[in-house]
Motif scaffolding. Structure first.
Motif, PDB file in Angstrom:
ATOM      1  N   UNK B  96       0.836  -1.203   0.000  1.00 49.93           N
ATOM      2  CA  UNK B  96       0.000   0.000   0.000  1.00 49.93           C
ATOM      3  C   UNK B  96       0.881   1.267   0.000  1.00 49.93           C
ATOM      4  N   UNK B  97       1.988   1.231   0.704  1.00 47.67           N
ATOM      5  CA  UNK B  97       2.876   2.405   0.734  1.00 47.67           C
ATOM      6  C   UNK B  97       3.559   2.625  -0.614  1.00 47.67           C
ATOM      7  N   UNK B  98       3.919   1.534  -1.284  1.00 48.83           N
ATOM      8  CA  UNK B  98       4.515   1.653  -2.608  1.00 48.83           C
ATOM      9  C   UNK B  98       3.547   2.310  -3.585  1.00 48.83           C
ATOM     10  N   UNK B  99       2.297   1.859  -3.527  1.00 52.49           N
ATOM     11  CA  UNK B  99       1.316   2.405  -4.469  1.00 52.49           C
ATOM     12  C   UNK B  99       0.965   3.853  -4.108  1.00 52.49           C
ATOM     13  N   UNK B 100       1.051   4.169  -2.823  1.00 51.49           N
ATOM     14  CA  UNK B 100       0.705   5.509  -2.365  1.00 51.49           C
ATOM     15  C   UNK B 100       1.808   6.533  -2.679  1.00 51.49           C
ATOM     16  N   UNK B 111      -7.734  12.272   1.179  1.00 49.58           N
ATOM     17  CA  UNK B 111      -8.965  11.531   0.964  1.00 49.58           C
ATOM     18  C   UNK B 111      -8.981  10.894  -0.427  1.00 49.58           C
ATOM     19  N   UNK B 112      -8.599  11.706  -1.410  1.00 48.17           N
ATOM     20  CA  UNK B 112      -8.588  11.204  -2.779  1.00 48.17           C
ATOM     21  C   UNK B 112      -7.499  10.143  -2.947  1.00 48.17           C
ATOM     22  N   UNK B 113      -6.370  10.411  -2.284  1.00 46.31           N
ATOM     23  CA  UNK B 113      -5.251   9.486  -2.354  1.00 46.31           C
ATOM     24  C   UNK B 113      -5.670   8.102  -1.876  1.00 46.31           C
ATOM     25  N   UNK B 119      -8.739   1.694  -4.796  1.00 43.25           N
ATOM     26  CA  UNK B 119      -9.287   1.345  -6.098  1.00 43.25           C
ATOM     27  C   UNK B 119      -8.272   0.532  -6.921  1.00 43.25           C
ATOM     28  N   UNK B 120      -7.028   0.999  -6.933  1.00 43.04           N
ATOM     29  CA  UNK B 120      -6.035   0.326  -7.767  1.00 43.04           C
ATOM     30  C   UNK B 120      -5.585  -1.005  -7.196  1.00 43.04           C
ATOM     31  N   UNK B 121      -5.576  -1.098  -5.885  1.00 44.89           N
ATOM     32  CA  UNK B 121      -5.258  -2.393  -5.273  1.00 44.89           C
ATOM     33  C   UNK B 121      -6.308  -3.413  -5.711  1.00 44.89           C
ATOM     34  N   UNK B 125      -5.998  -6.717  -8.274  1.00 45.67           N
ATOM     35  CA  UNK B 125      -6.237  -7.936  -7.500  1.00 45.67           C
ATOM     36  C   UNK B 125      -5.250  -8.182  -6.385  1.00 45.67           C
ATOM     37  N   UNK B 126      -4.896  -7.138  -5.660  1.00 44.93           N
ATOM     38  CA  UNK B 126      -3.965  -7.318  -4.546  1.00 44.93           C
ATOM     39  C   UNK B 126      -4.654  -7.122  -3.191  1.00 44.93           C
ATOM     40  N   UNK B 127      -5.985  -7.244  -3.148  1.00 47.87           N
ATOM     41  CA  UNK B 127      -6.671  -7.099  -1.864  1.00 47.87           C
ATOM     42  C   UNK B 127      -6.159  -8.158  -0.903  1.00 47.87           C
TER      43      UNK B 127
END
Lengths: 279, 267
Positions: B96-100, B111-113, B119-121, B125-127
């Motif tokens: 999650x930190x990498x994607x953020x 909030x948008x972040x 959404x992208x996770x 398919x990385x839930x």
């Protein structure tokens, strides 16, 4: 001997069953641990037997005397005063050395021109045995706390400088590239990529710097001081009081163990991803 | 209107220490249109990756010019998203930190972040893997994470440098389908470097075939296979077989040449 033979028979007995490989490790580990404890007991026993038989007591003392001396010393205010002084010098020297060493290491690696200019100079200075500079630092900083802090921080500085300098220089440029393409500024690259990347060599440096700092402090106290564990050890040796010398050394070892323990806790706190990699 | 334009681009580099000069690219001229999926194929060492480096502003061409949205590329081009063969995730950050990270760098409101990251996770398919470190992920999952990290900040041009070369065949097919779905849903322009002719045919609108070093454009092939494409079955279409034969005929002469000449140097 008896223990290792016993350990072997346990291993051979289990190896025919399917779960042998699973059970083997803790068993081996435990027999090694037992062997370690026994070897320490044997050495201490020989030491105890040699005292006043092979060597006179004022030269080697004995484990029993050392432990007794240690406890009687630890009940005196003076000894705690010594420990406090050494701990203070150690902590301040260590912190100062770490901060300056990392700042210079990262700075010089980051700004290539400055790095190219100063690197040879620092290498030459590092070639000097640091202890030889100790008397000079005593002249500059006096006989008190400041000179011990200076000597300790100087030894720590070079350890930390090299670890962080080489850490930054060995930076995988791909990661920096990727983050720059995301639009990262220099300071973001530094915080998000450079510092985490060098944290591995840095933490290695942090751990090995603890005994280095201790050497610096003790050397300072040996040369000139009126308080501190190093001062106490030197003073005791001048009085041929080897039990106190050994007790002082035990105190130093305990202090280094505590110091390294604190650094290890810090390491687990700042680099949680490393413990995952080792799993 | 073209998004990307390579104008007579040539690239020469010096081999480290020996000082030997190698010409990687020569007279490369082509355009990529808005929302086009353009694949670049060529033998190894033909300079296809160099094209992406130039467009990303990580290198400057020795001769000629590279344009991005009619501006000459002269510095790091932060308007493109860049996905490479190795995932290049930051090992000290969780999924999650990498994607953020790119959103933090671009100072997107919290909030948008968080909404985008979530959404992208889900899209890749990385839930359930949010707080896992990259070293604990499989190669395919690292790739998903790196794709999400690149797309999360919404670059409308994607540079992909053999992104699926290092994952197994099944994972690759799945990732290709994910990419195609994302591409058609989000209207991206893609430059996709690969040495896999099937992959190029499966994904692209147009395939640029490069010669062996110094890389020149040998041919351009329009891939007329209908969309949306099903990557699991696209190879069964007669058009695919026909185009594959055509592409292979163009490509073969380059491979034959490099068989007799041992390969050296970089891509």
């Amino acid at each position: 001997m008896a223990v290792s033979a016993e350990g072997d028979t346990i291993l051979m007995g289990k190896s025919t069953t399917g779960s042998a490989s699973l059970k083997r490790r803790p068993k081996t580990r435990r027999s090694i641990r037992i062997a370690q404890i026994i070897s320490v007991i044997v050495i201490l026993g020989l030491w105890q037997l040699a005292d006043n038989r092979l060597f006179p007591d004022y030269l080697i003392s004995s484990p029993y005397n050392v432990v007794r001396r240690l406890f009687s010393l630890l009940s005196t205010v003076t000894m705690w005063h010594n420990i406090g002084a050494t701990a203070e010098e150690l902590a301040l020297g260590y912190l100062l050395g770490v901060v300056t060493g990392v700042a210079f290491g990262v700075g010089l690696a980051y700004w290539r021109v400055a790095g190219a200019t100063f690197e040879p100079l620092i290498t030459i200075i590092n070639g000097i045995p640091k202890i030889a500079l100790a008397p000079l630092l005593l002249i500059w900083f006096g006989l008190g706390l400041a000179s011990k802090v200076a000597i300790a921080s100087m030894t720590v500085f070079f350890v930390m400088f090299y670890n962080s300098y080489l850490g930054v220089r060995s930076m995988p440029s791909e990661l920096v590239e990727v983050v720059k393409l995301m639009g990262a500024s220099r300071s973001v690259v530094l915080r998000k990529v450079v510092l985490p990347q060098i944290s591995t060599p840095l933490v290695t440096g942090l751990r090995s710097a603890v005994p280095f700092a201790m050497i610096g402090v003790i050397v300072g106290e040996f040369i000139a001081a009126d308080v501190g564990v190093g001062y106490f050890i030197r003073n005791s040796s001048e009085n041929f009081d080897s039990a106190s010398v050994f007790a002082g050394i035990v105190v130093l070892v305990l202090m280094i163990i505590v110091g390294t323990g604190i650094i290890s806790m810090f390491e687990r706190w700042i680099m949680p991803w490393r413990t995952h990699e080792e799993e | 209107m073209s998004v990307v334009r390579f104008d007579n681009v040539g690239q020469t580099y010096e081999i480290h220490k020996t000082g030997h000069l190698v010409q990687a690219l020569s007279d490369v001229t082509f355009d990529v249109a808005e929302k086009e999926f353009c694949a670049i194929v060529g033998p190894s060492g033909c300079g296809k990756s160099t094209l992406l480096h130039l467009l990303a502003g990580l290198k400057t061409p020795t001769s000629g010019e590279v344009f991005f949205r009619s501006h000459k590329v002269e510095a790091i081009n932060t308007a493109v998203g860049y996905v490479t063969q190795d995932s290049r995730l930051l090992p000290w950050m969780t999924v999650v930190d990498n994607i953020r990270l790119p959103l933090d760098i671009r100072k997107v409101a919290r909030k948008e972040r968080d909404k985008l990251v979530e959404e992208w996770i889900a899209l890749v398919g990385l839930e359930g893997f949010e707080s896992v470190y990259p070293s604990q992920l499989s190669g395919g999952m690292q790739k998903r994470c790196s794709i999400a990290r690149t797309l999360v900040y919404g670059p409308d041009v994607l540079l992909m440098d053999e992104p699926f070369a290092a994952v197994d065949a099944i994972t690759r097919t799945v990732l290709q389908q994910i990419l195609l779905d994302l591409w058609s849903n989000y209207q991206k322009t893609v430059l996709f470097v690969t040495h896999d002719l099937n992959e190029a045919l499966t994904l692209a609108d147009r395939i640029i075939v490069m010669t062996k070093r110094p890389g020149r454009i040998k041919a351009q092939i329009e891939v007329s296979i209908q969309r949306p494409r099903d990557v699991f079955h696209v190879a069964e279409l007669p058009e695919f077989t026909k185009l594959h034969r055509e592409l292979w005929d163009v490509f073969r002469s380059e491979i034959d040449g490099s068989l007799s000449q041992p390969e050296r140097g970089q891509d």
